[in-house]
Write an enzyme that holds these catalytic residues in place. Structure first.
Site, mmCIF file in Angstrom:
data_model
loop_
_atom_site.group_PDB
_atom_site.id
_atom_site.type_symbol
_atom_site.label_atom_id
_atom_site.label_comp_id
_atom_site.label_asym_id
_atom_site.label_seq_id
_atom_site.Cartn_x
_atom_site.Cartn_y
_atom_site.Cartn_z
ATOM 1 N N ASP A 457 0.934 -1.251 0.032
ATOM 2 C CA ASP A 457 -0.025 0.121 -0.084
ATOM 3 C C ASP A 457 1.125 1.412 -0.062
ATOM 4 O O ASP A 457 1.532 1.573 0.942
ATOM 5 C CB ASP A 457 -0.879 -0.015 1.205
ATOM 6 C CG ASP A 457 -1.803 1.177 1.421
ATOM 7 O OD1 ASP A 457 -1.781 2.120 0.340
ATOM 8 O OD2 ASP A 457 -2.886 1.214 2.319
ATOM 9 N N VAL A 458 0.975 1.741 -1.112
ATOM 10 C CA VAL A 458 1.781 3.032 -1.291
ATOM 11 C C VAL A 458 1.541 4.154 -0.379
ATOM 12 O O VAL A 458 2.270 5.248 -0.110
ATOM 13 C CB VAL A 458 2.188 3.485 -2.761
ATOM 14 C CG1 VAL A 458 2.584 2.538 -3.687
ATOM 15 C CG2 VAL A 458 0.625 3.975 -3.083
ATOM 16 N N TYR A 551 -8.475 14.397 -9.511
ATOM 17 C CA TYR A 551 -7.411 13.727 -10.199
ATOM 18 C C TYR A 551 -6.554 14.945 -10.942
ATOM 19 O O TYR A 551 -5.297 14.829 -10.692
ATOM 20 C CB TYR A 551 -8.242 12.952 -11.355
ATOM 21 C CG TYR A 551 -7.151 12.095 -12.352
ATOM 22 C CD1 TYR A 551 -6.455 10.845 -11.816
ATOM 23 C CD2 TYR A 551 -6.646 12.637 -13.538
ATOM 24 C CE1 TYR A 551 -5.873 10.235 -12.603
ATOM 25 C CE2 TYR A 551 -5.731 12.077 -14.156
ATOM 26 C CZ TYR A 551 -4.933 10.883 -13.819
ATOM 27 O OH TYR A 551 -4.275 9.836 -14.595
ATOM 28 N N LYS A 555 -2.485 15.276 -10.056
ATOM 29 C CA LYS A 555 -1.550 14.890 -10.766
ATOM 30 C C LYS A 555 -0.841 16.412 -11.152
ATOM 31 O O LYS A 555 0.500 15.951 -11.291
ATOM 32 C CB LYS A 555 -2.231 14.424 -12.055
ATOM 33 C CG LYS A 555 -2.722 12.912 -12.110
ATOM 34 C CD LYS A 555 -1.437 11.943 -11.950
ATOM 35 C CE LYS A 555 -1.867 10.490 -11.887
ATOM 36 N NZ LYS A 555 -0.569 9.586 -12.002
ATOM 37 N N THR A 587 -6.060 -0.100 -20.191
ATOM 38 C CA THR A 587 -6.041 -0.011 -18.552
ATOM 39 C C THR A 587 -7.217 -0.388 -17.895
ATOM 40 O O THR A 587 -8.391 -0.274 -18.340
ATOM 41 C CB THR A 587 -5.444 1.323 -18.366
ATOM 42 O OG1 THR A 587 -6.526 2.275 -18.409
ATOM 43 C CG2 THR A 587 -4.242 1.705 -19.085
#
Length: 654
Positions: A457-458, A551, A555, A587
């Site tokens: 889990d980053v 998002y 980013k 993806t």
């Protein structure tokens, strides 16, 4: 040692039996490791004219006994081989040429360099191994006496001679003088064991019997003093391992993979009071020098080891009578009372082979020391094998290694989509790759020894640290990072923004990368060729769209993070670049339903929607991965802080 022969599994023909017996030998790590050993069977076959020809089927070079099939054997005209044994002298290149000329099948693998020895022995089936038990008994000052004590006159003893023509001739000279009707084997001092019989079953059974007797002798004469318990080896800072890897790579002249090993046997061996003495005498058999170098480095002074290697080369380089190219002087095995054992190689596979060989070498050394003192083959014999014409030619034929050989890459989000494509592309380019993801699929992305898949889990800083520790233990350091893990929240206008969605996007897409950067910077600063980062961001950074605020903002923030890293890390030789993909439809984010819905909103068909860029092409994960690989290559050695679009061209950006 247990006899595992089963007639039902052996097959019908002599060659099938030979292949089966070979696999039994190859399945025992205490007998052969990583391509060692060789076997053969003699048979009569009809050639294309219909004439009967006596043939030696001998293991082909490069084939592993553990997996060999009948197509792994080279068929040679036996009469021709026996003629060659009468030649006064034959250089190694001449021998290789003559062996190939004696083949019945031009497409067959190169025959084992010990084919002439197999041909010399007057038995149909022959098996040869480098058994640990035999090496323990023969790496002694009185090895011949011990062999006689164990086997009496049932074996022919041969002093160490380098494999190839010279060994075959030496055995041919000694065989008629020392063999008799009761001879069942031949022991080559500092080398290994040959057994033979009318069938492979007989040769194999004799092999197991002699090995068992050697093991029983060792059991009766060693282990009388209980070894001193060795404490578990401590954890060490990952930067210490990375710094040692950098030193090893510097000595080698190219990046190296370095694995750390702290098992119980290793801990006991590196705790020996006489470690520096026993680990610097030589390998258990000269054949191992190709994988382990002549000696291990005891301690961590790589520079001193390299200087010692240069002196060793200087003492011996005129022995072969030809100009030799010095091999790199970097150690392949490092032994240290605190670090344990570290093994180095151009690829993780090579590091693993060095590990396997030296684990067995430790046992050979320990037993030989109890029997009176470990005394391997002379430095001259070891040098001759290391700089053997055939090994030099093999190195020349190998060609240039892959672009990223010896380098270690970390890819987050590696279980699917762009992350998976990047992991695979880096593997294909020769890197050793660490893949992180929450999905179980990350662990099985590849079965290559160059890959380590970890469920991480980053957003968990502790889990990230533990995973990095494991990655550095496996590969030694880090050269390349590709942060690709990310989440895309379902579309919503700012007026309807959900706070948890915002925080989740920031946690995964931005904050996790900041923590990762903090943890990997010291490792990238120690990368042998300079660290590289290729951050996967988004076209939404230069061209945000409505309904994607979480998002787009996350980013944009992580892109700014990368720009600051490029500024701060350039002094450490680390390049940081950003890739902005757009509309990559293979993806997990893009289901057929989502594509159809978005296409309809633009008044397009799904196919038209996928190609709604200036070049009218469909962008794939592989396109992004190829850009990442090139950005991390020397082609872009003068580029940092760049933002590269991979989107087919966007009229909103261009």
């Amino acid at each position: 040692m247990r006899n595992r022969w089963t007639d039902a599994e052996a097959g019908g023909s002599p060659l099938e039996e030979c292949a089966y017996g070979s696999r039994l030998i190859g399945a025992e790590p205490t007998l052969v490791l990583h391509g060692g050993g060789n076997t053969s069977v003699k048979a009569t076959v009809a050639d294309v004219t219909g004439a009967d020809v006596e043939v030696l089927h001998v293991k082909g070079s490069g084939h592993d006994l553990a997996t060999i099939g009948t197509n792994g054997f080279a068929p040679l005209r036996l009469a021709r081989l026996r003629e060659l044994l009468g030649v006064p002298a034959l250089s190694d290149p001449q021998m290789v040429n003559e062996l190939r000329c004696a083949l019945l099948d031009a497409a067959a693998p190169d025959p084992s360099v010990e084919a002439l020895l197999h041909a010399m022995l007057p038995h149909r089936a022959v098996q040869h191994s480098h058994a640990d038990a035999i090496l323990s008994l023969t790496n002694l000052a009185n090895g011949e006496d011990v062999i006689r004590e164990v086997f009496g006159d049932e074996v022919v003893m041969v002093p160490y001679v380098m494999p190839g023509f010279d060994l075959a001739v030496a055995c041919a000279r000694l065989w008629p003088k020392r063999s008799h009707g009761g001879t069942v084997g031949m022991v080559l001092l500092n080398h290994g064991l040959f057994t033979f019989g009318d069938r492979t079953e007989e040769a194999y059974t004799r092999h197991i019997d002699l090995i068992t007797r050697a093991e029983e002798y060792l059991a009766a004469h060693t282990g009388r003093t209980a070894p001193r318990p060795a404490p578990a080896l401590p954890d060490v800072p990952r930067t210490e391992l990375a710094a040692l890897r950098r030193a090893v790579s510097g000595a080698a002249g190219h990046p190296m993979v370095v694995g750390r090993h702290t098992d119980e046997a290793t801990a006991a061996f590196v705790a020996r009071d006489d470690l520096a003495a026993v680990a610097t005498r030589g390998p258990a058999t000269p054949d191992h020098v190709i994988r382990t170098k002549r000696t291990a480095l005891v301690g961590t002074d790589v520079e001193a080891y390299a200087a010692d290697y240069d002196a060793y080369f200087g003492r011996n380089h005129t022995r072969r009578g030809t100009e030799l190219n010095r091999l790199d002087p970097a150690p392949r095995v490092v032994l240290d009372p605190r670090l344990g054992m570290l093994t180095a190689g151009r690829r993780a596979k090579d590091s693993d082979i060095a590990r396997d060989i030296y684990l067995h070498t430790m046992d050979v050394i320990a037993k030989a020391e109890e029997l009176g003192g470990y005394q391997p083959a002379s430095e001259a014999h070891i040098f001759d094998l290391e700089y053997w014409d055939l090994e030099q030619a093999k190195l020349r034929r190998a060609g240039a290694p892959p672009a990223f050989a010896g380098e270690v890459a970390l890819v987050t989000g590696a279980a699917s989509g762009i992350g998976r494509a990047c992991a695979r592309a880096l593997l294909a380019a020769g890197a050793s790759v660490v893949g992180w993801d929450l999905h179980d699929a990350v662990e099985t992305l590849s079965d290559s020894p160059e890959y380590l898949g970890q469920r991480v889990d980053v957003t968990d800083a502790a889990a990230v640290g533990a995973a990095l520790d494991a990655a550095v233990t496996r590969f030694g350091g880090l050269d390349i990072a590709v942060p690709s893990a990310g989440v895309f929240a379902s579309g919503m206008p700012i007026a309807a923004l959900d706070t948890d969605t915002w925080r989740r996007s920031m946690a995964v897409n931005t904050e996790a990368v900041a923590v990762l950067f903090r943890e990997i910077h010291p490792l990238l600063a120690l990368a042998p060729r300079g660290g590289r980062v290729a951050l996967i961001a988004s076209k939404n950074v230069p061209a945000p769209g409505p309904g994607a605020v979480a998002y787009s903002a996350s980013k944009a923030a992580v892109t700014q993070l990368a720009r600051v890293a490029a500024l701060e890390w350039a002094a450490d030789g680390i390049r940081v670049n950003v890739v902005h993909p757009d509309a990559v439809f293979d993806t997990g984010l893009w289901t057929p339903e989502v594509i159809a819905e978005r296409a309809a909103s633009y008044g397009l068909t799904p196919d038209e929607y996928k190609r709604r860029n200036l070049l009218h092409i469909e962008v794939a994960s592989a396109d992004v991965a190829n850009a990442v690989v090139r950005l991390c290559s020397d082609d872009f050695r003068a580029t940092t802080g760049a933002q590269l679009p991979v989107d087919g061209g966007s009229d909103r950006v261009v």
